[in-house]
Motif scaffolding. Structure first.
Motif, PDB file in Angstrom:
ATOM      1  N   UNK A  83      36.400  43.799  39.175  1.00 15.29           N
ATOM      2  CA  UNK A  83      35.000  43.555  39.556  1.00 15.29           C
ATOM      3  C   UNK A  83      34.726  42.088  39.892  1.00 15.29           C
ATOM      4  N   UNK A  84      33.864  41.865  40.872  1.00 18.51           N
ATOM      5  CA  UNK A  84      33.374  40.518  41.193  1.00 18.51           C
ATOM      6  C   UNK A  84      31.875  40.634  41.404  1.00 18.51           C
ATOM      7  N   UNK A  85      31.106  39.985  40.567  1.00 19.13           N
ATOM      8  CA  UNK A  85      29.649  40.144  40.633  1.00 19.13           C
ATOM      9  C   UNK A  85      29.062  39.451  41.849  1.00 19.13           C
ATOM     10  N   UNK A 133      27.704  36.312  40.958  1.00 19.18           N
ATOM     11  CA  UNK A 133      28.635  35.331  40.419  1.00 19.18           C
ATOM     12  C   UNK A 133      28.720  35.364  38.898  1.00 19.18           C
ATOM     13  N   UNK A 134      28.209  36.411  38.292  1.00 20.92           N
ATOM     14  CA  UNK A 134      28.315  36.543  36.835  1.00 20.92           C
ATOM     15  C   UNK A 134      29.787  36.809  36.496  1.00 20.92           C
ATOM     16  N   UNK A 135      30.415  35.986  35.637  1.00 23.64           N
ATOM     17  CA  UNK A 135      31.828  36.222  35.321  1.00 23.64           C
ATOM     18  C   UNK A 135      31.964  37.517  34.515  1.00 23.64           C
ATOM     19  N   UNK A 136      32.783  38.417  35.003  1.00 20.44           N
ATOM     20  CA  UNK A 136      32.912  39.725  34.347  1.00 20.44           C
ATOM     21  C   UNK A 136      34.258  39.851  33.633  1.00 20.44           C
ATOM     22  N   UNK A 137      35.337  39.890  34.403  1.00 16.77           N
ATOM     23  CA  UNK A 137      36.692  39.895  33.824  1.00 16.77           C
ATOM     24  C   UNK A 137      36.886  40.969  32.754  1.00 16.77           C
ATOM     25  N   UNK A 138      36.355  42.129  33.012  1.00 16.16           N
ATOM     26  CA  UNK A 138      36.506  43.222  32.044  1.00 16.16           C
ATOM     27  C   UNK A 138      37.706  44.069  32.472  1.00 16.16           C
ATOM     28  N   UNK A 139      38.547  44.395  31.492  1.00 17.03           N
ATOM     29  CA  UNK A 139      39.740  45.195  31.775  1.00 17.03           C
ATOM     30  C   UNK A 139      39.503  46.657  31.366  1.00 17.03           C
TER      31      UNK A 139
END
Lengths: 551, 551
Positions: free
Chosen positions: A69-71, A74-80
């Motif tokens: 995901x890329x918001x 620009x909210x950093x997500x980095x969820x696996x």
């Protein structure tokens, strides 16, 4: 669970029969309705997912974890998310099917309604997830991503429940036999699911567009594998997690609902779609992939919502300012990234009649462009309607569209007052001539619209019929003070098979469809082969298999 | 017309919701019911068609006349039917669609019910046509060809009417808007047909199998082109003629129903099926052509009923003689030329338990063969059940089947007591081993059945699941005194998606399905992709298109 939610289901059954206004889940994110701490708690729950492994480690056949995901803000997500072996995933999905089938319509409806109730309790968590992944402004993400999505889910459950219970579970058949004893048979009618259902989510409305298929398939007895769009996984991950918890609580196999996120470029939807175990598919997205599914996933009942060319025919109006404001709002909302956003505004080149007398074509074009400009003048207020641009493809399309005709309203780059890295653009409006069908005859998804100069309203109707006949549409709209024109447009809309909004000048917009009352898509033109929600949408998700014996 | 037939429709709507016994059209051809002269008048009307041009010269785009029928009873037919130019035919069919659409569900239902009423008034004429073209014995031709076909048509009309009227014609939507005036919209919901419907008839049940699709499409607003089987044109020609008369009487375009007979070897169904105007297809016939339609007529909603491998699992019985009589009758009826006739009888090689103690495999096989032999001993009575052989293909298959295993009952050539040129054969029964799946695993249409020696009932269930899973079935049947076996068979039938009859020993036969109560086919296995009749069968024949405006 059925008993707990009986009233909700009964009310929904009434609503789909009446199609008047009703909603089960309040659309206002007000603390007076959702509680003082709901917003903060929901945001905290959302933030707890960031940068971590999403809690679905209990899913079967996990081979690794993916983060895609890329918001748009620009909210950093980095969820696996857990990535699974396809064979193991499908086998696990199917394992619980017989018990889920035998539970029957009432029990399944109860479980599905409890899933919705728990999702509703976490509405702000879901809204944050939709907001962050889709680029929808927060209030829209809340409304479209949570209560309106729940309403559409409940609507689908109601249709499916009614469909399953049209046939009684059993019946006694007694045929007179002249003077002899009548023939007496006892018959049992089983609702039998088709098999594994695949839901393919989209980037822009991950819950709203996925829930009807997900719940319609689940309530009719089918296990559901949810393949989210790589750009909007979190809203469906939360959904799947909630569904699995409720299923387990009710004593069913949680693997009846599974998340199937994909690695970048994997093309997992194509792999899953043609598996023989997959017997139902629900898809929202591009025409190209929707057509591919219809052509290739022949073992499945395929429901698609694809691209279309939504059109407004402007003939005349008794409220010029209201018309321009209404159209302008429709174009700005979520930066034109709704499948229902109008693209082509067909206006006679000789202008139109209004309550203030004649307005030239340029007056009309300027009125619409001015309405958009007015709504975007204050960036802080504008972004609350426009949200952010969902992906690079929209930006490229926007750049290209500038070159296609006379620009009536330039698109501008806006700095979001909260999210410094957000990608925000105001709508572009381009003037085209009627002979530019090669341009306006296809979908330009994003904040791109065309005001097309036609010879006359009759010419506009012809262009409407032609473009929608070829490419389909989810919405159509007309402005006219003439009953003859309105009648002709209604006939053209019936012929084209597209829903029509007439003379919208107030607080109802052509892009919006209200569950329980408005149908979304018709299934009668190339933009979609199914409608949310009617009998056809649910009726093929199960079969009735009977047995009979002497009574 | 709606008012005249309201009670019939209402009663049918109740029947499909209850699925108990009901019939609208008496199945007994008795003069006490149909009148003293009905039989003679009907036969005279039938005879008046022989050797002439069928009175459909009012059809559009006629380019010539074709005669293709050959009666299995040797009745000289030589009836010529109008052959049309395809472009002209389809254009004429579509012309009346807008007015038919705008007439609405009630008016269309009234017209369809009036068509049925007039067909019912000519039941004997139709019965003679079915008898002469299909080879069905007269009583069966009367029942299956007229009243039972009318019941199935009425059932389809009822389902479609209920489906169309689930959505109101209009609704007022009033959404609260805080302290302001509520938003008020007036919404109109139109039932919109898909387009031209094509009905492809079969040789054996030209009316019973064609009527549900014909009437379901017509009542939902679609024009219908009827392409009869070249061997059974007359029953559908009479049907089309009657429908056209009623449509004209009601002020509609008679070309909403058209007959499209083909020249020998023309392959007209393939031409029509892929025309873009054709949006619905109903087909009964071979798996090969059904699969071709599903694969190629992608622009249409395709409903197919194809071949299958109907199976009986014999485990044990408390009425050995009743079981054998019931199975024997099922095999003999219309010479096994019903799509519902059992083909494979799976019996454990070690024999079965009965009320008279143990019976060996050979006892069971002999019991069934003996029951058939008893019913055919008197040719005059036998032919009243068997009728005649519908075409050469059945004779060739019968010849080949004799060589496949041990013959338990020889097929014999019978001279029909009335029709000297009739082609009559008694049923062939062949013993096979369980490993002969290459033989019993496909359909042998005609008076051909296999008694298969299996290792055990468990083995029988496995074979049942395997053959029906691969090739489908319209019917399944089980004989057992064990609840465990009955439960296992019920589960196997649900998994295979086939309707099950349990322990039939009396006057109900597995080949028979009663309208309003029994479903015919399930749509859940390869033998058919649709059922007669459920919601799924009617729901995709139309779409709802809405319009909305401020109230």
């Amino acid at each position: 669970m059925f008993t707990t939610h009986t009233d909700t289901l009964e009310r929904a059954l009434t609503a789909i029969a009446e199609r008047a206004y009703w909603s089960a889940y309040p659309e206002s994110p007000s603390p007076r309705i959702y509680g003082e701490h709901a917003a903060a708690d929901g945001e905290a729950a959302f933030r707890a997912y960031l940068g971590g492994d999403f809690p679905l480690a209990d899913q079967p056949a996990i081979t690794g974890w993916v983060a895609t995901e890329a918001s748009p803000f620009g909210i950093p997500l980095d969820i696996r998310y857990p990535h699974a072996d396809v064979d193991g995933l499908l086998a696990a999905a199917a394992a619980g099917m017989p018990a889920w089938r035998d539970a029957g319509p009432r029990t399944r409806a109860g479980v599905c309604l409890e899933i919705l109730a728990r999702l509703h309790a976490g509405a702000f968590e879901l809204a944050n997830a939709v907001h962050a992944t889709t680029g929808q402004a927060f209030v829209m993400a809340f409304q479209a991503g949570a209560p309106h999505a729940f309403d559409r889910a409940l609507e689908a459950i109601a249709y499916a429940y009614r469909e399953m219970t049209r046939t009684p579970a059993s019946a006694t058949w007694e045929k007179p036999a002249g003077k002899g004893e009548p023939l007496r048979m006892r018959k049992t009618f089983h609702v039998v699911p088709r098999g594994v259902a695949l839901v393919i989510g989209c980037n822009t409305f991950p819950t709203w567009n996925s829930y009807p298929g997900l719940f319609a398939s689940l309530v009719t007895g089918n296990p559901v594998v949810v393949k989210p769009h790589p750009g909007a996984v979190l809203p469906l991950a939360i959904t799947v997690k909630t569904a699995r918890e409720v299923l387990a609580d009710a004593g069913f196999d949680p693997n009846l609902v599974l998340l199937a996120p994909e690695a970048p470029g994997e093309g997992l939807a194509k792999v899953l779609a043609v598996r023989p175990e997959v017997r139902i598919i629900d898809f929202t997205g591009s025409t190209e992939f929707g057509d591919w599914l219809e052509d290739n996933a022949r073992q499945a009942a395929v429901h698609t919502e694809k691209a279309g060319v939504n059109t407004i025919v402007v003939d005349s109006t008794a409220d010029f300012a209201g018309m321009c404001r209404n159209i302008g709002f429709s174009l700005l909302l979520y930066s034109g990234q709704m499948c229902t956003t109008p693209q082509n505004v067909l206006v006679p080149s000789g202008g139109i009649a209004t309550e203030d007398g004649h307005k030239s074509f340029d007056d009309v074009a300027a009125g619409i462009a001015g309405a958009v400009a007015a709504l975007t003048r204050d960036p802080a207020r504008g972004v609350e309607l426009s949200g952010a641009i969902v992906n690079e493809g929209v930006l490229r399309r926007l750049e290209k569209a500038r070159t296609l005709g006379t620009v009536l309203l330039e698109s501008s780059d806006v700095t979001h007052p909260v999210y410094q890295n957000a990608t925000v653009r105001t709508p572009l409006i381009v003037r085209l001539d009627a002979d530019a069908a090669a341009t306006y005859g296809t979908e330009w998804f994003g904040p791109i619209s065309f005001v097309v100069a036609t010879d006359s309203t009759g010419d506009s109707l012809r262009i409407f019929a032609d473009t929608v006949g070829k490419k389909g549409a989810l919405t159509a709209s007309v402005y006219s003070t003439s009953d003859d024109v309105l009648d002709a447009m209604e006939e053209a809309a019936l012929q084209a098979g597209v829903h029509l909004s007439v003379n919208l000048t107030g607080g109802v917009f052509v892009n919006q469809s209200a569950a329980f009352s408005d149908f979304h898509a018709s299934g009668a033109n190339p933009a979609a082969n199914a409608a949310l929600t009617d009998g056809a949408y649910v009726a093929s998700r199960f079969r009735v298999v009977q047995s009979r014996r002497h009574a």
